[in-house]
Motif scaffolding. Structure first.
Motif, PDB file in Angstrom:
ATOM      1  N   ASP A 156       0.965  -1.038   0.100  1.00 32.49           N
ATOM      2  CA  ASP A 156      -0.167   0.225   0.123  1.00 32.49           C
ATOM      3  C   ASP A 156       0.371   1.031   0.325  1.00 32.49           C
ATOM      4  O   ASP A 156       2.223   1.068   0.614  1.00 32.49           O
ATOM      5  CB  ASP A 156      -0.850   0.161   1.378  1.00 32.49           C
ATOM      6  N   LEU A 157       0.851   2.729  -0.496  1.00 33.74           N
ATOM      7  CA  LEU A 157       0.993   3.383  -0.731  1.00 33.74           C
ATOM      8  C   LEU A 157       0.344   4.499  -0.049  1.00 33.74           C
ATOM      9  O   LEU A 157      -1.031   4.828  -0.638  1.00 33.74           O
ATOM     10  CB  LEU A 157       1.214   3.959  -2.190  1.00 33.74           C
ATOM     11  N   ARG A 158       1.067   5.057   1.276  1.00 31.79           N
ATOM     12  CA  ARG A 158      -0.115   6.192   1.060  1.00 31.79           C
ATOM     13  C   ARG A 158       0.316   7.784   1.316  1.00 31.79           C
ATOM     14  O   ARG A 158       1.754   7.824   1.803  1.00 31.79           O
ATOM     15  CB  ARG A 158      -0.816   6.108   3.211  1.00 31.79           C
ATOM     16  N   VAL A 159      -0.160   8.563   1.314  1.00 34.38           N
ATOM     17  CA  VAL A 159       0.233   9.583   1.210  1.00 34.38           C
ATOM     18  C   VAL A 159      -0.488  10.851   2.117  1.00 34.38           C
ATOM     19  O   VAL A 159      -1.098  10.839   3.210  1.00 34.38           O
ATOM     20  CB  VAL A 159      -0.927  10.996   0.339  1.00 34.38           C
ATOM     21  N   ASP A 160       0.254  11.540   2.564  1.00 37.27           N
ATOM     22  CA  ASP A 160      -0.113  12.397   4.366  1.00 37.27           C
ATOM     23  C   ASP A 160      -0.651  12.899   4.302  1.00 37.27           C
ATOM     24  O   ASP A 160      -0.532  14.068   2.932  1.00 37.27           O
ATOM     25  CB  ASP A 160       1.183  12.511   4.650  1.00 37.27           C
ATOM     26  N   ASP A 210       3.772  15.839   1.480  1.00 40.35           N
ATOM     27  CA  ASP A 210       4.748  15.825   1.148  1.00 40.35           C
ATOM     28  C   ASP A 210       5.531  15.248   2.246  1.00 40.35           C
ATOM     29  O   ASP A 210       7.110  14.697   2.018  1.00 40.35           O
ATOM     30  CB  ASP A 210       5.368  17.403   2.110  1.00 40.35           C
ATOM     31  N   CYS A 211       4.674  13.992   2.118  1.00 40.05           N
ATOM     32  CA  CYS A 211       5.235  13.233   2.616  1.00 40.05           C
ATOM     33  C   CYS A 211       4.814  11.545   1.835  1.00 40.05           C
ATOM     34  O   CYS A 211       3.259  11.712   1.963  1.00 40.05           O
ATOM     35  CB  CYS A 211       5.447  12.264   4.442  1.00 40.05           C
ATOM     36  N   LEU A 212       5.205  10.380   1.571  1.00 37.06           N
ATOM     37  CA  LEU A 212       4.659   9.296   1.702  1.00 37.06           C
ATOM     38  C   LEU A 212       4.815   7.609   2.500  1.00 37.06           C
ATOM     39  O   LEU A 212       5.960   7.780   2.858  1.00 37.06           O
ATOM     40  CB  LEU A 212       5.204   8.636   0.288  1.00 37.06           C
ATOM     41  N   LEU A 213       3.839   7.000   2.790  1.00 39.73           N
ATOM     42  CA  LEU A 213       4.296   5.681   3.401  1.00 39.73           C
ATOM     43  C   LEU A 213       4.242   4.415   2.540  1.00 39.73           C
ATOM     44  O   LEU A 213       3.557   5.014   2.362  1.00 39.73           O
ATOM     45  CB  LEU A 213       3.471   5.544   5.003  1.00 39.73           C
ATOM     46  N   ALA A 214       4.983   3.971   2.677  1.00 37.69           N
ATOM     47  CA  ALA A 214       5.084   2.880   1.464  1.00 37.69           C
ATOM     48  C   ALA A 214       5.210   1.607   2.939  1.00 37.69           C
ATOM     49  O   ALA A 214       5.949   1.430   3.831  1.00 37.69           O
ATOM     50  CB  ALA A 214       6.695   2.787   1.111  1.00 37.69           C
ATOM     51  N   VAL A 215       3.911   0.803   2.819  1.00 36.60           N
ATOM     52  CA  VAL A 215       3.468  -0.303   3.584  1.00 36.60           C
ATOM     53  C   VAL A 215       4.241  -1.471   2.663  1.00 36.60           C
ATOM     54  O   VAL A 215       3.660  -2.034   1.265  1.00 36.60           O
ATOM     55  CB  VAL A 215       1.512  -0.241   3.702  1.00 36.60           C
ATOM     56  N   VAL A 216       4.755  -2.255   2.993  1.00 36.02           N
ATOM     57  CA  VAL A 216       5.841  -3.283   2.278  1.00 36.02           C
ATOM     58  C   VAL A 216       6.097  -4.059   2.905  1.00 36.02           C
ATOM     59  O   VAL A 216       5.606  -4.984   4.865  1.00 36.02           O
ATOM     60  CB  VAL A 216       7.522  -2.404   1.206  1.00 36.02           C
TER      61      VAL A 216
END
Length: 120
Positions: free
Chosen positions: A74-78, A82-88
């Motif tokens: 999953d890729l999440r946008v804050d 201006d920042c991403l969370l890559a759930v891997v």
């Protein structure tokens, strides 16, 4: 739902934004790296997490040389975009020091303490 466009993210003056990688099963924060718009698009297309190496000025597909891959779940946008969370799904250590996480040093009362040893 809105169609996602990597160009709508807020990049710094080098055209990059920070990306936090988090293990999907454990919730553990594994590392922080950088992506540009092309790396974001490539990651979404291939599901292989692709960063931008600031030192090499080139794309870096996580695990391409080490075998310690990150598959995007999953890729999440804050909220500020201006920042991403890559759930891997992380295979092997995430850190180039051969540790599970790059965040393996704790600072307590002005003293650094190593939280984990390199994997063998």
């Amino acid at each position: 739902m809105t169609r996602f466009d990597p160009e709508t993210l807020t990049y710094n003056d080098q055209g990059l934004l920070p990306v936090i990688a988090q293990d999907h099963a454990s919730g553990e924060v594994l590392m922080l790296a950088w992506m540009n718009a092309d790396a974001v698009a490539q990651t979404l297309e291939t599901r292989k997490v692709t960063y931008w190496s600031r030192s090499r000025q080139a794309f870096w597909i996580k695990g391409e040389s080490s075998g310690h891959t990150q598959t995007l779940i999953d890729l999440r946008v804050d909220c500020d975009r201006d920042c991403l969370l890559a759930v891997v799904e992380q295979v092997g250590p995430a850190c180039h020091t051969n540790r599970r996480s790059c965040l393996y040093t704790s600072v307590e009362d002005g003293t650094e303490r190593e939280l984990m040893k390199p994997e063998s």
